[in-house]
Enzyme design. Sequence first.
Site, PDB file in Angstrom:
ATOM      1  N   GLN A 118       0.845  -1.208   0.000  1.00 48.07           N
ATOM      2  CA  GLN A 118       0.000   0.000   0.000  1.00 48.07           C
ATOM      3  C   GLN A 118       0.871   1.247   0.000  1.00 48.07           C
ATOM      4  O   GLN A 118       1.961   1.250   0.550  1.00 48.07           O
ATOM      5  CB  GLN A 118      -0.903   0.010   1.229  1.00 48.07           C
ATOM      6  CG  GLN A 118      -2.006  -1.022   1.187  1.00 48.07           C
ATOM      7  CD  GLN A 118      -2.750  -1.087   2.515  1.00 48.07           C
ATOM      8  OE1 GLN A 118      -3.338  -0.119   2.942  1.00 48.07           O
ATOM      9  NE2 GLN A 118      -2.662  -2.241   3.163  1.00 48.07           N
TER      10      GLN A 118
HETATM   11  N1  LIG Z   1      -7.507 -13.853 -10.261  1.00 40.36           N
HETATM   12  C1  LIG Z   1      -6.414 -13.782  -9.492  1.00 40.36           C
HETATM   13  N2  LIG Z   1      -6.454 -13.123  -8.330  1.00 40.36           N
HETATM   14  C2  LIG Z   1      -5.340 -13.095  -7.580  1.00 40.36           C
HETATM   15  C3  LIG Z   1      -4.139 -13.722  -7.995  1.00 40.36           C
HETATM   16  N3  LIG Z   1      -3.201 -13.504  -7.054  1.00 40.36           N
HETATM   17  C4  LIG Z   1      -3.805 -12.768  -6.095  1.00 40.36           C
HETATM   18  N4  LIG Z   1      -5.087 -12.522  -6.399  1.00 40.36           N
HETATM   19  C5  LIG Z   1      -6.074 -11.759  -5.607  1.00 40.36           C
HETATM   20  O1  LIG Z   1      -5.625 -10.415  -5.525  1.00 40.36           O
HETATM   21  C6  LIG Z   1      -5.941  -9.864  -4.255  1.00 40.36           C
HETATM   22  C7  LIG Z   1      -4.706  -9.320  -3.580  1.00 40.36           C
HETATM   23  O2  LIG Z   1      -3.824 -10.384  -3.250  1.00 40.36           O
HETATM   24  P1  LIG Z   1      -2.704 -10.245  -2.124  1.00 40.36           P
HETATM   25  O3  LIG Z   1      -1.907 -11.480  -2.156  1.00 40.36           O
HETATM   26  O4  LIG Z   1      -3.301  -9.851  -0.833  1.00 40.36           O
HETATM   27  O5  LIG Z   1      -1.906  -9.012  -2.691  1.00 40.36           O
HETATM   28  P2  LIG Z   1      -0.619  -8.290  -2.046  1.00 40.36           P
HETATM   29  O6  LIG Z   1       0.276  -7.971  -3.172  1.00 40.36           O
HETATM   30  O7  LIG Z   1      -0.075  -9.117  -0.954  1.00 40.36           O
HETATM   31  O8  LIG Z   1      -1.250  -6.935  -1.478  1.00 40.36           O
HETATM   32  P3  LIG Z   1      -0.668  -6.042  -0.257  1.00 40.36           P
HETATM   33  O9  LIG Z   1      -0.412  -6.942   0.878  1.00 40.36           O
HETATM   34  O10 LIG Z   1      -1.729  -5.017   0.010  1.00 40.36           O
HETATM   35  O11 LIG Z   1       0.561  -5.380  -0.771  1.00 40.36           O
HETATM   36  C8  LIG Z   1      -6.600 -10.997  -3.453  1.00 40.36           C
HETATM   37  O12 LIG Z   1      -8.000 -10.834  -3.569  1.00 40.36           O
HETATM   38  C9  LIG Z   1      -6.148 -12.253  -4.182  1.00 40.36           C
HETATM   39  O13 LIG Z   1      -7.066 -13.304  -4.063  1.00 40.36           O
HETATM   40  C10 LIG Z   1      -4.146 -14.422  -9.250  1.00 40.36           C
HETATM   41  O14 LIG Z   1      -3.159 -15.001  -9.718  1.00 40.36           O
HETATM   42  N5  LIG Z   1      -5.298 -14.418  -9.953  1.00 40.36           N
END
Ligand SMILES: Nc1nc2c(ncn2[C@@H]2O[C@H](COP(=O)(O)OP(=O)(O)OP(=O)(O)O)[C@@H](O)[C@H]2O)c(=O)[nH]1
Lengths: 243, 180
Positions: B71
Amino acid sequence: MFSVMGNCISCWKRHREPHKEITLLLVGIDNAGKTVAAKGLLGESIEGVAPTVGFSSSSMRYDKFDVTLHDLGGGKKIRAIWKNYLSEAYGLIYVVDSSDGERMQESKAVLKDLLQNPRISGKPVLVLANKQDVPGALDEIDVVDQLDLELLVNTYKCPCRVETCSASLGQGKKMDAALRAGFRWLLETIGANFDLLHKRVEHETALQREAEEQDKRERIARVKKAQEERAKAEGQNEEDCCS
Amino acid sequence: MGLLSILRKLKSIPDRELRILLLGLDNAGKTTLLKQLASEDIAHITPTQGFNIKSVQSEGFKLNVWDIGGQRKIRPYWRNYFENTDVLIYVIDSADRKRFEETGVELAELLEEEKLSGVPLLIYANKQDLFNAAPASEIAEGLNLHTIRDRVWQIQACSAMTGEGIKDGMDWVCKSLKKK
Ligand SMILES: Nc1nc2c(ncn2[C@@H]2O[C@H](COP(=O)(O)OP(=O)(O)OP(=O)(O)O)[C@@H](O)[C@H]2O)c(=O)[nH]1
Ligand SMILES: Nc1nc2c(ncn2[C@@H]2O[C@H](COP(=O)(O)OP(=O)(O)OP(=O)(O)O)[C@@H](O)[C@H]2O)c(=O)[nH]1
Ligand SMILES: [Mg+2]
Ligand SMILES: [Mg+2]
């Protein structure tokens, strides 16, 4: 005291053997053997090579040259990046998988696209007809014929040499002699036309750098603006929900 | 030398420990990817406020993977994690074209950091399971990757949701480190 002396020695050395800095591009469609050839030339182990979907660059000293070798991914989905590296190239090494007759037309189209680019036309090209160790591999005549090479290099005025080789023979002493000879030819050809090529590369890369800098500034400005607008909108939402 | 210490020594040779930093904008899928790497449940993942760390084994390496929240308000803290990084993995949401420029600018800023100079870069083009995911070439263009010339970089298309492509990316990481 020591540093002064060190400096003197290095300037003297530089005067005595001025070395030329040049950049070469290794291109060709995926699976041709570019990375294996690069590693062989660099004297690195050729075991466990993975497909390149990106960029890898190494430097080496060869005779009076400081060579930077850009090994670029050749897959359909990444080839589009090549255009960004053309202006800095003093020459190309174009690798073909001679054992894959089915993809010769694709390879020919890709080579044509490169040679007709104004940033490449006129620059020397070493074509490596690779994988000669595979039974049934096309020989030099067939490769030249299938790539329509004579017409291509004449049309676009690229000094060209073809070497049949097996990049996977190894690195160092085990390296294919034809590959080494081809590389030497490329450097000698560049050396013979150095001043002209150097001027051209300097001019074209300066233009490109300028455009890149400009583009970068514009991107940063756009991103800042979008972020500010988003922050404003979020502030607005908070106000809305609190009132 | 006792037998135990010999055994320990033998074992410790292939087990090179590597520090891998997982960065990218919020919602890119970093935490989902990390959990997928560790074969954990990927339901109920919430935005990361600080960091997560997991160790996974691959090709004789012990990979310590650090996943930091993306974020905007957290990004300034990324720099606290730069030290001793062996590989930088940058995750992007390949379907979120609106943010390609933002993620590209953020990446360019990262790469200017002295502590990350020369560190190999793997870009996971994540969320390839979505129908509108951009291919590698569009991502390379959108993020201006060709301006990165001071290190080796590679794009790996993947889906943290299905797991596809993740192993290939980690294989590249291990291979690009072996020669060191
Ligand atoms: N369709 C799809 N959704 C995904 C994929 N990878 C992650 N998501 C979705 O994207 C959203 C964010 O995923 P996170 O893993 O929390 O993302 P992050 O990069 O860790 O985000 P921060 O912790 O805020 O930096 C979630 O709703 C996941 O389910 C993917 O390969 N395909
Ligand atoms: N038999 C044989 N196999 C080779 C030779 N050179 C390369 N290969 C094999 O061909 C495959 C592709 O080689 P790479 O060097 O990765 O090909 P590349 O051109 O770099 O491919 P991209 O990175 O995908 O663009 C590998 O499995 C190599 O081992 C050769 O001379 N003979
Ligand atoms: Mg390659
Ligand atoms: Mg997270």
